[in-house]
Design an enzyme around this catalytic site. Structure first.
Site, PDB file in Angstrom:
ATOM      1  N   ASP A   1      -2.658 -12.211  -3.050  1.00 53.17           N
ATOM      2  CA  ASP A   1      -1.849 -13.371  -3.421  1.00 53.17           C
ATOM      3  C   ASP A   1      -0.645 -13.530  -2.490  1.00 53.17           C
ATOM      4  O   ASP A   1      -0.274 -14.653  -2.133  1.00 53.17           O
ATOM      5  CB  ASP A   1      -1.401 -13.267  -4.891  1.00 53.17           C
ATOM      6  CG  ASP A   1      -2.593 -13.343  -5.847  1.00 53.17           C
ATOM      7  OD1 ASP A   1      -3.709 -13.659  -5.383  1.00 53.17           O
ATOM      8  OD2 ASP A   1      -2.410 -13.067  -7.047  1.00 53.17           O
TER       9      ASP A   1
ATOM     10  N   GLY B   1      -4.503  -3.325  -5.247  1.00 53.89           N
ATOM     11  CA  GLY B   1      -5.243  -4.067  -6.254  1.00 53.89           C
ATOM     12  C   GLY B   1      -5.779  -5.375  -5.728  1.00 53.89           C
ATOM     13  O   GLY B   1      -5.618  -5.713  -4.558  1.00 53.89           O
ATOM     14  N   SER B   2      -6.398  -6.112  -6.652  1.00 56.07           N
ATOM     15  CA  SER B   2      -7.077  -7.328  -6.220  1.00 56.07           C
ATOM     16  C   SER B   2      -6.123  -8.508  -6.197  1.00 56.07           C
ATOM     17  O   SER B   2      -6.496  -9.592  -5.771  1.00 56.07           O
ATOM     18  CB  SER B   2      -8.226  -7.619  -7.167  1.00 56.07           C
ATOM     19  OG  SER B   2      -7.698  -7.936  -8.438  1.00 56.07           O
ATOM     20  N   CYS B   3      -4.883  -8.323  -6.665  1.00 53.33           N
ATOM     21  CA  CYS B   3      -4.006  -9.498  -6.779  1.00 53.33           C
ATOM     22  C   CYS B   3      -2.808  -9.508  -5.840  1.00 53.33           C
ATOM     23  O   CYS B   3      -2.700 -10.406  -5.008  1.00 53.33           O
ATOM     24  CB  CYS B   3      -3.553  -9.654  -8.223  1.00 53.33           C
ATOM     25  SG  CYS B   3      -4.913 -10.144  -9.295  1.00 53.33           S
ATOM     26  N   PHE B   4      -1.906  -8.524  -5.967  1.00 50.51           N
ATOM     27  CA  PHE B   4      -0.670  -8.614  -5.174  1.00 50.51           C
ATOM     28  C   PHE B   4      -0.948  -8.799  -3.672  1.00 50.51           C
ATOM     29  O   PHE B   4      -0.420  -9.726  -3.064  1.00 50.51           O
ATOM     30  CB  PHE B   4       0.228  -7.384  -5.387  1.00 50.51           C
ATOM     31  CG  PHE B   4       1.002  -7.382  -6.685  1.00 50.51           C
ATOM     32  CD1 PHE B   4       0.882  -8.422  -7.591  1.00 50.51           C
ATOM     33  CD2 PHE B   4       1.859  -6.336  -6.998  1.00 50.51           C
ATOM     34  CE1 PHE B   4       1.589  -8.421  -8.795  1.00 50.51           C
ATOM     35  CE2 PHE B   4       2.577  -6.321  -8.187  1.00 50.51           C
ATOM     36  CZ  PHE B   4       2.437  -7.359  -9.081  1.00 50.51           C
TER      37      PHE B   4
END
Ligand code: NAD
Length: 427
Positions: free
Chosen positions: A269, A263-266
């Protein structure tokens, strides 16, 4: 209140539509004309349950979309929801967000009343003090009526609208009581007695977001590490995790082992907080290991597949391309390393996803894409399940149409059954 939201991607569109729906006047601003036109046509530029209905109900009323920053000074609060992708070293690329921060500042240079610019994007603590605060202030030509705050977003793609409308917690990072009150007013309709509100400074607010995601990603990696050990012992990781989840300190959430997080976050980030920590001279060993375990999971799936199928020239069905169900987002989807590795081994790939074929086609134009899981499975020598779309749970007869019915399940969505060779990744 009148709210301007800069950036109409996954987060910006969701928050703009939801703010309008709870009664605020909202201007959604994006530099991409196609996105703006889509919104003004009453359609959602991204696939997200319930979002299009909210846009359709509010566009032309409390919601408008534009490419111009002219509405910024007329609004009471501006949210910056611009992407913060990774640089090669894992640190965040602030180019787009800084440009938007500066343009927002410029739009506010002559405003007399106090105005709050809220960073919604996920950014590291030093980037607020060193890059984004200065970008807004420079743009605003030092206008001290303009204040910068941080309100990290915790919505999940696939349930973004519901998550935003029913937050577990709200984090307001500000430098003044006035700014905190302004955020309280914005979120008042979404707050009830069950909503925890954390009021702090902007840097702590930004670290809360990273700590949250780093913790969850590491929890999954730990569960995957333990799951791989279970598989080596011939045990079912889900039985083991079901039992440890009974411990209140562990909780039953996020104990499903599988092909890993994407995904675009984990990924972005965790990489960003590792890079920011290294910048300060600290090596975060647990987070580095979490990334390593995650990177290994697709390779482990292929090892299991290779135990049954010689991949050179074999036709392999890849089921699921989005990074998780109910979204078309393929950013860092586990399907990407899976397809790359299958291509390296000389496999012929046939792929299916209910909504994410189009973005994956751009990334892998040579892969064959089908209209249904059944079509992908027909004549295949093996299959890998990468995303747990509900519709895969009911596949049954479709496996009989495979040339050799080998299924390696990365998400525990397929039932073990007679007539197919079934391998669970950690069970
Ligand atoms: P996105 O890439 O989907 O959307 C960003 C949008 O900003 C694009 O539509 C782009 O055209 C627009 N844009 C770029 N430069 C602009 C400018 N100068 N002016 C106006 N618009 C501009 O990004 P996203 O997934 O919505 O993520 C935004 C931020 O929120 C990121 O920092 C991300 O880490 C964070 N976040 C994302 C999620 C998620 O689930 N996607 C969840 C929580 C937090």
């Amino acid at each position: 209140m009148h709210i301007s939201v800069i950036g109409s991607g996954y987060v910006g569109t969701t928050i703009a539509a939801c703010f309008a729906d709870i009664g605020h006047e909202v201007t959604a601003i994006d530099i991409d004309e196609e996105i703006v036109d889509t919104l003004n046509d009453g359609r959602a530029p991204i696939s997200e349950p319930g979002l299009e209905e909210l846009i359709e109900a509010n566009i032309g009323g409390r919601l408008e979309a534009t490419t111009s920053y002219d509405a910024v000074p007329q609004s009471d609060v501006t949210f910056l929801a611009i992407g913060t992708p990774s640089n090669d070293d894992g640190s965040i690329d602030l180019t787009a967000l800084s440009a938007a921060a500066e343009a927002t500042g410029e739009a506010l240079a002559d405003k007399d009343e106090r105005h709050l610019v809220v960073i919604k994007s996920t950014v590291t603590p030093p980037s607020i003090t060193d890059v984004l605060g200065p970008a807004v202030r420079n743009g605003a030509d030092g206008n001290d009526a303009v204040e910068v705050g941080m309100n990290p977003e915790f919505l999940r793609e696939g349930s973004a609208v519901d998550d935003f409308q029913n937050p577990d917690k709200l984090v307001f990072g500000t430098n003044s009581e006035w700014a905190t009150e302004r955020l309280e007013n914005v979120f008042e309709p979404l707050t009830d007695e069950d909503t925890a509100v954390v009021e702090t400074d902007p840097q702590t607010a930004s670290m809360i977001k990273y700590a949250n995601n780093a913790f969850l990603a590491s929890k999954i990696s730990l569960v995957n590490d333990l799951g791989n050990i279970c598989k080596e012992f011939g045990l079912d990781a889900y039985e083991v995790m079901g039992a440890i989840g009974l411990d209140d300190r562990i909780s039953e959430q996020f104990l499903r082992s599988g092909v890993g997080w994407g995904g675009s976050c984990f990924p972005k980030d965790v990489d960003a907080i590792i890079a920011a920590a290294r910048e300060e001279g600290y090596d975060p060993a647990v987070l580095e290991a979490a990334v390593e375990v995650n990177d290994r999971q697709p390779a482990r799936m292929l090892e299991l597949l290779e135990g049954h199928v010689d991949l050179e020239g074999a036709r392999i069905a890849v089921l699921g391309l989005s990074f998780k169900p109910r979204t078309d987002d393929i950013r860092n989807s586990r399907a990407i390393p899976m397809i790359e590795r299958l291509e390296d081994r000389g496999a012929e790939i046939v792929a299916y996803d209910p909504v994410a074929v189009e973005p994956m086609q751009e990334r892998f134009p040579d892969v064959e894409y089908t209209e249904s899981a059944a079509d992908a499975l027909e004549g295949a020598d093996g299959s890998v399940i990468v995303t747990d779309w509900d519709e895969f749970a009911t596949l049954d007869e479709e496996f009989n149409a495979m040339a050799t019915p080998v299924v390696v399940d990365g998400r525990r969505i397929i039932q073990r059954r007679e007539g197919i060779t079934y391998e669970g990744l950690t069970w």
